[in-house]
Design a protein around this motif. Sequence first.
Motif, PDB file in Angstrom:
ATOM      1  N   ALA A 310       3.371   6.785 -22.304  1.00 33.84           N
ATOM      2  CA  ALA A 310       3.719   6.133 -21.522  1.00 33.84           C
ATOM      3  C   ALA A 310       2.163   6.083 -21.583  1.00 33.84           C
ATOM      4  O   ALA A 310       1.155   5.266 -23.042  1.00 33.84           O
ATOM      5  CB  ALA A 310       3.709   6.766 -20.033  1.00 33.84           C
ATOM      6  N   ALA A 311       1.374   4.919 -20.023  1.00 32.23           N
ATOM      7  CA  ALA A 311       0.210   4.834 -20.202  1.00 32.23           C
ATOM      8  C   ALA A 311      -0.644   5.621 -20.146  1.00 32.23           C
ATOM      9  O   ALA A 311      -0.533   6.808 -19.402  1.00 32.23           O
ATOM     10  CB  ALA A 311       0.042   3.494 -19.057  1.00 32.23           C
ATOM     11  N   THR A 312      -2.181   5.817 -19.228  1.00 30.33           N
ATOM     12  CA  THR A 312      -3.172   6.975 -19.100  1.00 30.33           C
ATOM     13  C   THR A 312      -3.417   6.764 -17.994  1.00 30.33           C
ATOM     14  O   THR A 312      -2.791   6.272 -16.791  1.00 30.33           O
ATOM     15  CB  THR A 312      -4.420   5.683 -19.860  1.00 30.33           C
ATOM     16  N   LEU A 313      -3.866   8.469 -17.652  1.00 28.31           N
ATOM     17  CA  LEU A 313      -4.014   8.686 -15.828  1.00 28.31           C
ATOM     18  C   LEU A 313      -5.350   8.875 -15.703  1.00 28.31           C
ATOM     19  O   LEU A 313      -5.428   9.967 -16.935  1.00 28.31           O
ATOM     20  CB  LEU A 313      -3.490   9.123 -15.691  1.00 28.31           C
ATOM     21  N   THR A 314      -6.100   8.470 -14.898  1.00 32.28           N
ATOM     22  CA  THR A 314      -7.621   9.504 -14.616  1.00 32.28           C
ATOM     23  C   THR A 314      -7.139  10.843 -13.216  1.00 32.28           C
ATOM     24  O   THR A 314      -5.918  10.735 -13.001  1.00 32.28           O
ATOM     25  CB  THR A 314      -8.607   8.587 -14.107  1.00 32.28           C
ATOM     26  N   VAL A 315      -8.540  11.419 -13.747  1.00 32.59           N
ATOM     27  CA  VAL A 315      -7.999  12.486 -11.970  1.00 32.59           C
ATOM     28  C   VAL A 315      -8.244  11.399 -10.843  1.00 32.59           C
ATOM     29  O   VAL A 315      -6.799  12.322  -9.977  1.00 32.59           O
ATOM     30  CB  VAL A 315      -9.593  12.953 -12.225  1.00 32.59           C
ATOM     31  N   ARG A 316      -8.546  10.422 -10.540  1.00 36.79           N
ATOM     32  CA  ARG A 316      -8.675  10.077  -9.235  1.00 36.79           C
ATOM     33  C   ARG A 316      -6.951   9.289  -9.042  1.00 36.79           C
ATOM     34  O   ARG A 316      -6.578   9.570  -8.147  1.00 36.79           O
ATOM     35  CB  ARG A 316      -8.833   8.346  -9.415  1.00 36.79           C
ATOM     36  N   ASP A 317      -6.041   9.062 -10.537  1.00 35.82           N
ATOM     37  CA  ASP A 317      -4.764   8.830 -10.347  1.00 35.82           C
ATOM     38  C   ASP A 317      -3.646   9.680  -9.715  1.00 35.82           C
ATOM     39  O   ASP A 317      -3.499   9.500  -8.684  1.00 35.82           O
ATOM     40  CB  ASP A 317      -4.323   8.687 -11.337  1.00 35.82           C
ATOM     41  N   MET A 318      -4.985  11.216 -10.509  1.00 37.49           N
ATOM     42  CA  MET A 318      -3.932  12.302  -9.914  1.00 37.49           C
ATOM     43  C   MET A 318      -4.046  12.608  -8.485  1.00 37.49           C
ATOM     44  O   MET A 318      -3.070  13.589  -7.718  1.00 37.49           O
ATOM     45  CB  MET A 318      -3.431  12.786 -10.716  1.00 37.49           C
ATOM     46  N   LEU A 319      -4.783  12.513  -7.717  1.00 33.68           N
ATOM     47  CA  LEU A 319      -5.376  12.894  -6.717  1.00 33.68           C
ATOM     48  C   LEU A 319      -4.664  12.453  -5.753  1.00 33.68           C
ATOM     49  O   LEU A 319      -4.294  12.200  -4.408  1.00 33.68           O
ATOM     50  CB  LEU A 319      -7.123  13.415  -6.599  1.00 33.68           C
ATOM     51  N   LEU A 320      -4.961  10.711  -5.865  1.00 28.13           N
ATOM     52  CA  LEU A 320      -4.352   9.942  -4.581  1.00 28.13           C
ATOM     53  C   LEU A 320      -2.962   9.661  -5.195  1.00 28.13           C
ATOM     54  O   LEU A 320      -2.203   9.450  -4.271  1.00 28.13           O
ATOM     55  CB  LEU A 320      -4.388   8.504  -5.376  1.00 28.13           C
ATOM     56  N   ALA A 321      -1.951  10.864  -6.118  1.00 29.83           N
ATOM     57  CA  ALA A 321      -0.843  11.137  -5.982  1.00 29.83           C
ATOM     58  C   ALA A 321      -0.032  11.752  -4.542  1.00 29.83           C
ATOM     59  O   ALA A 321       1.306  12.125  -4.733  1.00 29.83           O
ATOM     60  CB  ALA A 321      -0.108  11.370  -7.348  1.00 29.83           C
ATOM     61  N   THR A 322      -1.039  12.378  -4.417  1.00 24.42           N
ATOM     62  CA  THR A 322      -1.066  13.376  -2.776  1.00 24.42           C
ATOM     63  C   THR A 322      -0.729  12.708  -1.702  1.00 24.42           C
ATOM     64  O   THR A 322       0.150  12.960  -0.608  1.00 24.42           O
ATOM     65  CB  THR A 322      -1.825  14.370  -2.358  1.00 24.42           C
ATOM     66  N   ALA A 323      -1.108  11.302  -1.811  1.00 21.33           N
ATOM     67  CA  ALA A 323      -1.132  10.492  -0.629  1.00 21.33           C
ATOM     68  C   ALA A 323       0.288   9.485  -0.763  1.00 21.33           C
ATOM     69  O   ALA A 323       1.254   8.603  -0.171  1.00 21.33           O
ATOM     70  CB  ALA A 323      -2.166   9.553  -0.238  1.00 21.33           C
ATOM     71  N   LEU A 324       0.535   9.800  -1.971  1.00 18.01           N
ATOM     72  CA  LEU A 324       2.464   8.560  -2.861  1.00 18.01           C
ATOM     73  C   LEU A 324       3.327   8.649  -1.695  1.00 18.01           C
ATOM     74  O   LEU A 324       4.283   9.945  -1.702  1.00 18.01           O
ATOM     75  CB  LEU A 324       2.359   8.153  -3.355  1.00 18.01           C
ATOM     76  N   PRO A 325       4.252   7.964  -1.339  1.00 20.70           N
ATOM     77  CA  PRO A 325       5.793   8.526  -0.720  1.00 20.70           C
ATOM     78  C   PRO A 325       6.331   9.047  -1.581  1.00 20.70           C
ATOM     79  O   PRO A 325       6.518   8.752  -2.951  1.00 20.70           O
ATOM     80  CB  PRO A 325       6.028   6.973  -0.034  1.00 20.70           C
ATOM     81  N   VAL A 326       7.500  10.178  -1.445  1.00 23.09           N
ATOM     82  CA  VAL A 326       8.226  10.787  -2.325  1.00 23.09           C
ATOM     83  C   VAL A 326       8.965   9.883  -3.135  1.00 23.09           C
ATOM     84  O   VAL A 326       8.835  10.051  -4.025  1.00 23.09           O
ATOM     85  CB  VAL A 326       8.849  11.212  -1.529  1.00 23.09           C
ATOM     86  N   GLN A 327       9.280   8.432  -2.682  1.00 22.09           N
ATOM     87  CA  GLN A 327      10.421   7.437  -3.609  1.00 22.09           C
ATOM     88  C   GLN A 327       9.606   7.344  -4.560  1.00 22.09           C
ATOM     89  O   GLN A 327       9.963   7.570  -5.719  1.00 22.09           O
ATOM     90  CB  GLN A 327      10.850   6.657  -3.032  1.00 22.09           C
ATOM     91  N   ALA A 328       7.973   6.544  -4.624  1.00 21.90           N
ATOM     92  CA  ALA A 328       7.439   6.726  -5.281  1.00 21.90           C
ATOM     93  C   ALA A 328       6.641   7.580  -6.349  1.00 21.90           C
ATOM     94  O   ALA A 328       6.833   7.625  -7.858  1.00 21.90           O
ATOM     95  CB  ALA A 328       6.399   5.953  -5.098  1.00 21.90           C
ATOM     96  N   ALA A 329       6.683   8.820  -5.690  1.00 25.62           N
ATOM     97  CA  ALA A 329       6.380   9.398  -6.919  1.00 25.62           C
ATOM     98  C   ALA A 329       7.246  10.898  -7.406  1.00 25.62           C
ATOM     99  O   ALA A 329       7.183  10.971  -8.659  1.00 25.62           O
ATOM    100  CB  ALA A 329       5.425  10.575  -6.221  1.00 25.62           C
ATOM    101  N   ALA A 330       8.526  10.665  -7.176  1.00 25.97           N
ATOM    102  CA  ALA A 330       9.219  11.911  -7.587  1.00 25.97           C
ATOM    103  C   ALA A 330      10.212  10.815  -8.458  1.00 25.97           C
ATOM    104  O   ALA A 330      10.968   9.696  -7.993  1.00 25.97           O
ATOM    105  CB  ALA A 330       9.933  12.561  -6.172  1.00 25.97           C
ATOM    106  N   ARG A 331      11.052  11.207  -8.915  1.00 24.69           N
ATOM    107  CA  ARG A 331      12.529  10.819 -10.482  1.00 24.69           C
ATOM    108  C   ARG A 331      13.274  11.137  -9.226  1.00 24.69           C
ATOM    109  O   ARG A 331      13.258  11.641  -8.838  1.00 24.69           O
ATOM    110  CB  ARG A 331      12.356  12.192 -10.920  1.00 24.69           C
TER     111      ARG A 331
END
Length: 331
Positions: A310-331
């Motif tokens: 896949a592509a790349t991720l930054t620390v900021r991308d991963m920390l912002l993941a805590t605010a993502l809706p579960v449908q967008a963040a989980a398989r």
Amino acid sequence: MPDISDTLDGATDPMIRLRGVTKHYDGSDAPAVAPLTMDIRRGEFICLVGPSGCGKTTTLRMINRLVEPTAGQIWIDGRDVTHSDADELRRHIGYVIQQVGLIPHMSIGQNVGLVPSMLGWDKKRISGRVDELLELVGLDPSVYRSRYPKQLSGGQQQRVGVARALAADPPVMLMDEPFGAIDPITRERLQAEFLQLQQRIRKTIVFVTHDIDEALRLGDRIAIFAEGSRLAQFDTPLEILTNPADDFVRSFIGEGAALRRLTLLRVGDLPPSVDTGDPVGLTVGADETVSAVLEKMLTAGAERVRVAGAATLTVRDMLLATALPVQAAAR
């Protein structure tokens, strides 16, 4: 379970079905378990969690009829076991308790082989199964087969308890706070070992605990019971952390839900950042958790990682993941 003949039409997927299962004790106005309906899928690891007196252990014990339900129906593997022979039923369900329950005057080998011997297995088959299971739970048969429970540590006794519960290869295992009386370090190690074991054996497991963190770590889904035996929420750990059903669930989870999400989210589930073309020295697997990858990045001093395939991720991308809706963040 050869003596159980009533079959539930279409129940090929759920291994356990509870339909309006209720428990009232004489002299009590309130039910120990209010009418409960629940489906547990084949191979699923379910945790029952809640405060003392909420009915989670009573629910567990009604599944194998150690506690008889007052009303309702219990189906296991497509068969109604509500009124079947209870002793025969329990021989086909593994059961692990906090106190382990090993018989002190019997050797470890005899303890593990107890249920197969009750089922009429021959000695050679029992011996082979005992050795197989001791190896499975990380105990050398040549060392531990002839020992007695008092010669084992608490963690070793729990491993033997798990081996005994698996002895007759039951499709269902019931576990009542099996790691509750063990020190925190041993408990965490046993949790990790049991998760690895479950990946191999894929049993249907119902696991009672008071510890929400243990439930979040182990369960495919978690049933949170409130006082008064009310089922407050029954869902995946990620959904519970993201969308608690009510104030009770929110309070029971406690603070830090966003950080706990990082231990559940996989980096392969996250939307990638814009690829700047800068060199990336650290590559991680898509199935690794966000928390594990963050730790690697901090150790390596990396600001960006490439997710394999896949592509790349930054620390900021991963920390912002805590605010993502579960449908967008989980398989």
